[in-house]
Structure formats: structure tokens, C-alpha cells
Design a protein around this motif. Structure first.
Motif, short mmCIF file in Angstrom:
data_model
loop_
_atom_site.label_atom_id
_atom_site.label_comp_id
_atom_site.label_asym_id
_atom_site.label_seq_id
_atom_site.Cartn_x
_atom_site.Cartn_y
_atom_site.Cartn_z
N LEU A 256 -6.45 11.56 12.59
CA LEU A 256 -5.74 10.37 12.13
C LEU A 256 -5.77 9.27 13.20
CD1 LEU A 256 -3.82 8.82 10.24
CD2 LEU A 256 -1.92 10.07 11.27
N GLN A 257 -5.49 9.65 14.44
CA GLN A 257 -5.51 8.66 15.52
C GLN A 257 -6.89 7.99 15.65
OE1 GLN A 257 -4.20 11.00 18.90
NE2 GLN A 257 -2.17 10.04 18.84
N ASN A 258 -7.93 8.79 15.61
CA ASN A 258 -9.29 8.25 15.77
C ASN A 258 -9.64 7.30 14.61
OD1 ASN A 258 -9.67 9.69 18.13
ND2 ASN A 258 -10.66 11.42 17.10
N ALA A 259 -9.25 7.70 13.39
CA ALA A 259 -9.57 6.87 12.22
C ALA A 259 -8.84 5.53 12.29
CB ALA A 259 -9.20 7.62 10.94
N ILE A 260 -7.57 5.55 12.67
CA ILE A 260 -6.80 4.29 12.74
C ILE A 260 -7.29 3.42 13.89
CG2 ILE A 260 -4.50 3.33 13.18
CD1 ILE A 260 -3.33 5.66 11.62
N GLU A 261 -7.65 4.03 15.01
CA GLU A 261 -8.13 3.27 16.16
C GLU A 261 -9.37 2.45 15.80
OE1 GLU A 261 -8.62 1.49 19.71
OE2 GLU A 261 -6.88 2.59 18.99
N GLN A 262 -10.21 2.93 14.88
CA GLN A 262 -11.44 2.22 14.51
C GLN A 262 -11.20 1.10 13.49
OE1 GLN A 262 -15.03 4.89 13.95
NE2 GLN A 262 -13.44 6.45 14.08
N ALA B 5 -2.69 9.25 1.35
CA ALA B 5 -3.23 9.65 2.65
C ALA B 5 -2.39 10.78 3.25
CB ALA B 5 -3.24 8.45 3.59
N VAL B 6 -1.08 10.66 3.15
CA VAL B 6 -0.20 11.71 3.67
C VAL B 6 -0.49 13.03 2.95
CG1 VAL B 6 2.20 12.49 3.80
CG2 VAL B 6 1.61 10.13 4.42
N SER B 7 -0.64 12.97 1.62
CA SER B 7 -0.93 14.19 0.86
C SER B 7 -2.23 14.85 1.33
CB SER B 7 -1.04 13.87 -0.63
OG SER B 7 0.15 13.35 -1.13
N GLY B 8 -3.23 14.02 1.66
CA GLY B 8 -4.50 14.57 2.13
C GLY B 8 -4.36 15.32 3.44
N TYR B 9 -3.62 14.77 4.36
CA TYR B 9 -3.43 15.45 5.65
C TYR B 9 -2.58 16.70 5.50
CZ TYR B 9 -5.67 11.73 8.30
OH TYR B 9 -6.60 10.86 8.83
N VAL B 10 -1.54 16.63 4.66
CA VAL B 10 -0.71 17.81 4.42
C VAL B 10 -1.54 18.90 3.74
CG1 VAL B 10 1.29 18.69 3.15
CG2 VAL B 10 1.42 16.47 4.32
N LEU C 135 1.10 1.76 11.38
CA LEU C 135 0.49 2.64 10.39
C LEU C 135 0.53 4.08 10.85
CD1 LEU C 135 -1.06 3.00 7.75
CD2 LEU C 135 -3.18 2.53 8.98
N PHE C 136 0.21 4.32 12.12
CA PHE C 136 0.24 5.68 12.63
C PHE C 136 1.64 6.27 12.50
CE2 PHE C 136 0.93 8.92 15.82
CZ PHE C 136 -0.18 9.72 15.66
N LYS C 137 2.65 5.49 12.86
CA LYS C 137 4.03 5.99 12.80
C LYS C 137 4.41 6.35 11.37
CE LYS C 137 5.75 3.35 16.75
NZ LYS C 137 6.60 2.21 17.18
N LEU C 138 4.05 5.47 10.42
CA LEU C 138 4.38 5.73 9.02
C LEU C 138 3.77 7.05 8.54
CD1 LEU C 138 3.92 2.19 7.39
CD2 LEU C 138 6.03 3.53 7.44
N ILE C 139 2.48 7.21 8.78
CA ILE C 139 1.79 8.42 8.29
C ILE C 139 2.26 9.64 9.05
CG2 ILE C 139 -0.46 9.53 8.00
CD1 ILE C 139 -1.70 6.81 7.58
N PHE C 140 2.41 9.50 10.38
CA PHE C 140 2.84 10.62 11.22
C PHE C 140 4.22 11.12 10.79
CE2 PHE C 140 5.41 11.86 14.91
CZ PHE C 140 4.75 13.01 15.29
N THR C 141 5.15 10.20 10.57
CA THR C 141 6.52 10.57 10.19
C THR C 141 6.53 11.27 8.84
OG1 THR C 141 7.39 8.67 11.42
CG2 THR C 141 8.85 9.68 9.79
N ALA C 142 5.75 10.74 7.89
CA ALA C 142 5.71 11.35 6.56
C ALA C 142 5.10 12.75 6.60
CB ALA C 142 4.93 10.44 5.61
N ILE C 143 4.04 12.92 7.38
CA ILE C 143 3.43 14.25 7.50
C ILE C 143 4.41 15.23 8.12
CG2 ILE C 143 1.60 15.57 8.65
CD1 ILE C 143 -0.18 13.09 8.43
N TYR D 127 0.84 -1.21 0.00
CA TYR D 127 0.00 0.00 0.00
C TYR D 127 0.87 1.25 0.00
CZ TYR D 127 0.66 -0.44 5.11
OH TYR D 127 1.19 -0.59 6.38
N GLU D 128 1.96 1.19 -0.72
CA GLU D 128 2.90 2.31 -0.79
C GLU D 128 2.24 3.58 -1.32
OE1 GLU D 128 6.84 3.59 -3.43
OE2 GLU D 128 6.16 1.49 -3.40
N TYR D 129 1.51 3.46 -2.43
CA TYR D 129 0.95 4.66 -3.07
C TYR D 129 -0.30 5.14 -2.33
CZ TYR D 129 4.34 3.72 -6.69
OH TYR D 129 5.53 3.53 -7.36
#
Length: 709
Positions: free
Chosen positions: A661-667, A639-644, A678-686, A632-634
Motif C-alpha cells: 500500500l505504501q509503495n503504491a501510494i508513494e508513486q 480498496a480496503v476490501s481488497g487488502y483485507v 489517503l494512507f491513513k484512511l486506508i490503513f485505519t479502515a484495514i 471516492y467513498e465507495y
């Protein structure tokens, strides 16, 4: 030739009154009024019922038996003709529902067609012209042109002969006892319709086929008529108008730029006589109603498609909105999700008004097309309509109303954008200047007539007067109609996927009916909507304004292609029965994106936090890939682009974005360490994209709490 129930058919012969037109009731009224005026006594229902299908001569003989030899039948009939014509000229001919659709299908089957009516030619021609159905018939045989009227077979035999056919090669349509006897004795393939009275055993015995109404016959006929393929983009709309009204609740990009085109193609034979579309945009309302039409521009083909027979109504006008719900056979709900709750109040008012109406036309169910980019949107819409109904009526009535209509989920597979108010304002200014110039140059033109079409002096004077009265208004109006008002830019994908729940939809040419619409909704949500949004976010972050222009950038092009391929791989196992539609929609999506030069990235990118919600178009795909252990690289980049994008363009605080982001992943339905990873990956990229090292420590603390939750 048409094969109908094993009968080879080459021609059709139609009775007029009571069969094509609902004029028998009108005729009863005018004969009663005329007889009251001239003899002080109304013709009785008994006499009038016995007159059904009779020629004028036979009806006169019958009148003498009922009212004496001195009854002035000719004068009464003449006065009734005057009253009937007055009514028809003022109110129009009352056409039997389904007639136009039937006539179009028969004509397009290559049949020769004639009218065989007991009415006089002058009356028959006026009615056929008034009803705009004269064009379907090769010839007329009328009651004043035969020696023996119905039930004698002369009129049908004569009509068949004039078509150079044998009676046995013709369908003969009738509604009365005398008429069906005439058709049967002529040797035709007889079709009987119910009109004022129930048919007796003798009538049924002489009918090869019996139908309650024209619509029932239409359904039977459709089984023997080949279905029309999906229309081509530049194929014209059907010329003939049926008797249906269609409503579009929400005259936006999809409602005006797509649904209006779909209903204008309708079944390929006819199209609705009227389309009502609601909006709160006063500029759109006034522009369309002033021009009398508008156009959709297909940039890929340099083609402008004009939509007419559409009236825009004010969405805040309760009376107009109720009338739309009272009159429509099909209504497309083209509303954004956030508007459903408030608009449901108006929908409930319209449905209750239809339920309370005494008009028989309102007894038929409405077919609702729910146009909403959401899986299982129907249930959200029904929930809000039910709540709105319960505010204005009791539970039993609310449930009855909801149960009598068809609510169908849909999937739209086309990109459409509407002009901004400023762009429309500039367009209207230019066209107004052209119009003023046209008025300045307008000159009267003379009308030349050849010898073969020469008129009498009296006719010439009448024509000159009529043209003088019409000229200014008519020419100005025609000029406006020839100046296309461009309101929408659209891609070319033609079909709409619709839940197979309403019999009305079987006739619509651009419908792909689906039993499991949720499968198509998932494909659209993940493949089309999700990828579209992620491409727009990526493109916006490197300053591209339009989707089509962005796809010329090799970086965006590669991202889009890889993203679509990645999403497809995750959907294959979720919707295994829709492989064909999955491939089709993927190809269509990429084609649309490459040519979407009028599709602003800002429009596609809007509302990113909703699109990044749990089980929505982006994170839903990521969750699916994690479960299936697929790359799910792309998707992650998207997802990162959307948050940025949310932080940079919408200026939403980073704390709020990370909480989302946290709430969405928790569900998500994945195990805890997968959530943390997953959180770490997205958080670090953002963090890297936004260069927010000053805030990293605080989020790491939140992440640590998240990890131990």
C-alpha cells in the motif's frame, strides 16, 4: 437486386475452371501426363495456353493443327479427365481464395446464379459438389450442351435465358481471353480475373472490371453490400466455410468461451474452415477433440451455443503450434499477463517459421488480437516477442517480421467462466453412461424408398454395402455430436472493441473498431475490471460464492451501484469522446453482474495485490478522483476490501500488505499531504476490519516515516 457501380444486377454467370477453381494448372499437368502416356510427347505450353477457354471441339481442332490429324485427342482428354478426377477426389478441388465469401454475398443479395463452363456436365457437377458450392447455383450450362463453344457467346446467352434474364442484367465472371470475349459479345457486365497469364489489351478492352484475384473483387463488392448488424445471441453461425484458418493461443474462458464464438460468426456470410486452439489442459484437449465440438452456455437465455470446426492442440507441442502460426490468418492471444514472456518464445518460433516458408499462402500478414486486461497491452506483447525473436534470429529479420503483421489491442466486454476439471469430469461420466446405454439399444434400421426414388438392384447392393461400412462409426459419432459438451458459462454481451489497424477486421461482424483503443481500455480497466474485483472482494468477505447471488444482497447491490456511478463520474473528463460507450459498458456491466450465477467470486477476486497496484484499476481511479476533487467513498471501501481479502483469504502477512500500500501510494501523482491522508484512511479502515490493534503502533511508526519521506 444489386447495384454494382451503377449497374442494376439481377443475375450472375460464373465460368468454372480458372475463375472459381484453380484447375487450369492442374489441367495442364494432367493433359501433359496423358499425352506423354498415349503419344510419347507432352502437349506444349504454347498449345495449352491457346486452349484456355475453348470448347472440347475447338481444342481438338487446334490439337490436330499442332500434332497432326491422327492425334488421339479424345483418348488423351479422357485419360486427362481420369487423372484430374483422381487428383480432385484425393486432394479436393483447389478453390480460388475468396470465392465462398463472394458467392455468399451475391446469393444473399437476392441474385439468380448460374455456371457457364466449357467443361462437360459430369465433370462440372463433380467439381461443384466436391467444392461444396453447387448449392449456390440455380442451374448449369456446360460445354457439352451448346453447339458453339467460347469465344462464341452462345453459352452465356443460354445461361441468362434459362435464368429468365437479359444478359445485360447479369454479371459475367471470366479469366480467359475466349471466355471474356464470349461474355462481352453476349452483352453482359463483364468481370475479368487474372489467372495463369496476364490479360492482354484485347481482354482488358472487353472487361467492364478487372481484378487481380477474387479477394480484390470481394473488397470492391463489399462497398455495395449492406453491412450486417451485430448478431443476436441465438442467431445461427453462417453455414458456409471460407478458406481461412484462425488460431486461438490460449483455450481458456475468453479464448474458448468468447473468441471462438466471435470468429464463428465472422462476417455473417461465412466462417473459418478451421479454428485451432491451444491448451495445456489435457482433459479439455481430449474432450473437445473426442466430441468434435463443445458448447457455451448462456444462463440468462437458457441457450447452449455449439462451437464446431475447432481442433484443440497441445500448447507444448512445438510442431502443432508452429503449424497454427503457419496456417492462420488471424490469431487471438488469450494469455494471462504472467504467461506472455514464456509464450512469446513459441510465438517467435511460429512467426520465424512462417517467414522462412516458401508457401505463397504464408505471405499474407497475420492479424493478432491481443486479449489482455491491461492498458496498452500490445506494447508489452511486442516487447517480449521482439526479445524472443532476437534469441533465434538477427535484428533485421526480427524487425521485418514484426513490421509485416498487424498487432491490435482489444477490449473484451463480456464475463465468461470455464468449468473446473472436476465439473467437467462429472459431466463426462454422465454422458459416457448415456452413450453406453445408447450403444446397448442400437438397432439396425431399414431404409424405405418411394417409387419415385427407387434404385436399381445394383445400386441397392452398393448402397447396402456402403451403409453397412459406415453405420457403426457414423451413428456413434452422430450420437456424440448430439450430446452437448458444456465447457463455458458466458454472459450475453456480443461486441469486442478492437484497435482499427488491420483491413481483415473490417469484415468481422462483432467488431467495434476504435481508433483510440486506449480510451476503451481505460473504461474497461477502471469501470469493469476495477468494479468487478471490488464487488468480488466485498462479497467474499461476507461469504458469498457467486457474483450473481451476491448482487441479491441489498448491501452488495447498493455498493455495486454506487461504486459504478462514482467511477463513471471520474471517467467522464478522462475520455470525453466515449460518453456513449461509457454508458453502454456501465449498463452492460451491471446487467452481467446481476445474472452471473456461475461466476465465482473467488475467480474474480484473484490476484488482488496486482489489481491494487499503482495506476491499476482501483488505486488509479482513486488517484484520478483526488486530482479532480471528486468523492471516492465507495472506491475507498473497495480498496480496503481488497487488502483485507488479501490477508484473510490468501494469508499474506500484514507487513507485506502494508508495504504494498505504501509503495503504491508513494508513486501517485498527488501532493504529499494527500498521500498521507489517503494512507491513513486506508490503513485505519484495514486495521478496523482485521481488528489488529496489536500491530497498529508499528505501522504508525512506518506511517510517520512515510509522512516525512
Amino acid at each position: 437486386m444489386l447495384i454494382f457501380h451503377d449497374f442494376p444486377v439481377q443475375g450472375t454467370l460464373f465460368d468454372m475452371d480458372g475463375t472459381m477453381f484453380d484447375t487450369e494448372r492442374l489441367r495442364f499437368e494432367t493433359l501433359k501426363q496423358a499425352s506423354e502416356e498415349l503419344i510419347g510427347q507432352e502437349f506444349s505450353d504454347e498449345y495449352l495456353m491457346q486452349c484456355l477457354g475453348l470448347s472440347a471441339k475447338t481444342a481438338e481442332q487446334l490439337a490436330k493443327k499442332f500434332y497432326g490429324e491422327d492425334v488421339p485427342y479424345q483418348a488423351i482428354r479422357k485419360r486427362a479427365d481420369e487423372l484430374e478426377l483422381e487428383s480432385v477426389r484425393h486432394n479436393g478441388v483447389p478453390i480460388k481464395k475468396g470465392l465462398i465469401q463472394v458467392l455468399e454475398r451475391l446469393r444473399k443479395s437476392g441474385l439468380r446464379m448460374a455456371v457457364a463452363t466449357s467443361s462437360r456436365r459430369a465433370i462440372a457437377e463433380e467439381y461443384l459438389i466436391n467444392a461444396n458450392v453447387y448449392k449456390f447455383f440455380d442451374l448449369l450450362v456446360c460445354g457439352d450442351e451448346v453447339e458453339k463453344g467460347k469465344p462464341h457467346p452462345e453459352i452465356f446467352i443460354t445461361a441468362a435465358q434459362k435464368l429468365n434474364l437479359q444478359p445485360s442484367q447479369c454479371l459475367m465472371f471470366e479469366d480467359s481471353e475466349n471466355g471474356i470475349c464470349s461474355a462481352h459479345d453476349a452483352g453482359g457486365i463483364t468481370i475479368l480475373f487474372k489467372d495463369i497469364k496476364e490479360p492482354n489489351d484485347r481482354m482488358l478492352a472487353k472487361a467492364n472490371f478487372y481484378y487481380q484475384d477474387m479477394y480484390e473483387y470481394l473488397n470492391a463488392l463489399d462497398q455495395y453490400i449492406p453491412e450486417m448488424d451485430m448478431p443476436q445471441l441465438q442467431e445461427p453461425f453462417p453455414q458456409s466455410l471460407n478458406q481461412l484458418t484462425v488460431g486461438i493461443h490460449g483455450f481458456g474462458a475468453i479464448g474458448g468461451g468468447y473468441i471462438a464464438q466471435i470468429v464463428s460468426h465472422w462476417d455473417g456470410y461465412t466462417r473459418p474452415k478451421r479454428i485451432l486452439a491451444s491448451t495445456r489442459n489435457k482433459l479439455y484437449l481430449e474432450s473437445v477433440n473426442s466430441f468434435g465440438s463443445y458448447s457455451i452456455r448462456y444462463g440468462q437465455s437458457s441457450f447452449d451455443e455449439r462451437i464446431d470446426n475447432l481442433t484443440v492442440i497441445d500448447a507444448d507441442n512445438d510442431k502443432q503450434m508452429r503449424e497454427m502460426y503457419m496456417q492462420s490468418s488471424l490469431i487471438a492471444l488469450c494469455l494471462p499477463e504472467h504467461a506472455i514472456a514464456s509464450e512469446s518464445k513459441m510465438i517467435a518460433k511460429g512467426l520465424l517459421a512462417r517467414f522462412m516458408s516458401q508457401d505463397l499462402d504464408n505471405l499474407e500478414p497475420i492479424t493478432f488480437l491481443i486479449i489482455l486486461n491491461k492498458v496498452c497491452a500490445k506494447y508489452l506483447v511486442l516487447k517480449h516477442i521482439r526479445e524472443a525473436l532476437l534469441e533465434i534470429t538477427d535484428e533485421d529479420i526480427a524487425e521485418h517480421i514484426l513490421s509485416e503483421h498487424y498487432f491490435c489491442d482489444t477490449v473484451v466486454n463480456r464475463m465468461v467462466s470455464k468449468l473446473s476439471d472436476q465439473a467437467l469430469y462429472r459431466q463426462l461420466n454422465i454422458k459416457h453412461r448415456l452413450f453406453k446405454q445408447y450403444q446397448a439399444d442400437l438397432n439396425e434400421e431399414t431404409i424405405e424408398l418411394s417409387d419415385e426414388t427407387a434404385l436399381t438392384e445394383k445400386q441397392e447392393r452398393q448402397l447396402s454395402q456402403s451403409l453397412e461400412e459406415m453405420r457403426d462409426q457414423f451413428q456413434a459419432g452422430q450420437f456424440l455430436q448430439n450430446m452437448d459438451l458444456i465447457l463455458f458459462h458466458s454472459e450475453t454481451d456480443m461486441p469486442i472493441y478492437v484497435e482499427n489497424r488491420s483491413p481483415l477486421l473490417n469484415k468481422m461482424r462483432q467488431m467495434i473498431l476504435v481508433d483510440q483503443i486506449s480510451d476503451i481500455q481505460i473504461i474497461k480497466n477502471r469501470l469493469w475490471n476495477g468494479c468487478h474485483a471490488m464487488i468480488a472482494w466485498q462479497a467474499s468477505l461476507i461469504d458469498h460464492e457467486m457474483i450473481g447471488i451476491a448482487l441479491a444482497d441489498q448491501k452488495i447491490k447498493k455498493f455495486a451501484e454506487q461504486l459504478v456511478s462514482e467511477v463513471k463520474s471520474g471517467l467522464v473528463n478522462i475520455v470525453p469522446d466515449q460518453a456513449k460507450q461509457l454508458d453502454r459498458m456501465a449498463q452492460s456491466f451491471m446487467s452481467s453482474c446481476r445474472s452471473a450465477y456461475k461466476d465465482p467470486c473467488e475467480r474474480v477476486a484473484r490476484d488482488p495485490l496486482r489489481k491494487l497496484g499503482h495506476n491499476e484499476r482501483v488505486l488509479g481511479s482513486i488517484e484520478n478522483h483526488i486530482v479532480q476533487q471528486l468523492p471516492y467513498e465507495y472506491l475507498l471501501q473497495g480498496a480496503v476490501s481488497g487488502y483485507v481479502y488479501t490477508v484473510k483469504f490468501l494469508e499474506i502477512p500484514i507487513d507485506q500488505v502494508m508495504t504494498h500500500l505504501q509503495n503504491a501510494i508513494e508513486q501517485m501523482d498527488i501532493i504529499e499531504h494527500e498521500k498521507n491522508d489517503l494512507f491513513k484512511l486506508i490503513f485505519t479502515a484495514i486495521s478496523a476490519e482485521l481488528n489488529i490493534s496489536h500491530g497498529v503502533q508499528s505501522f504508525r511508526v512506518k506511517n510517520a516515516e512515510f509522512e516525512t519521506a
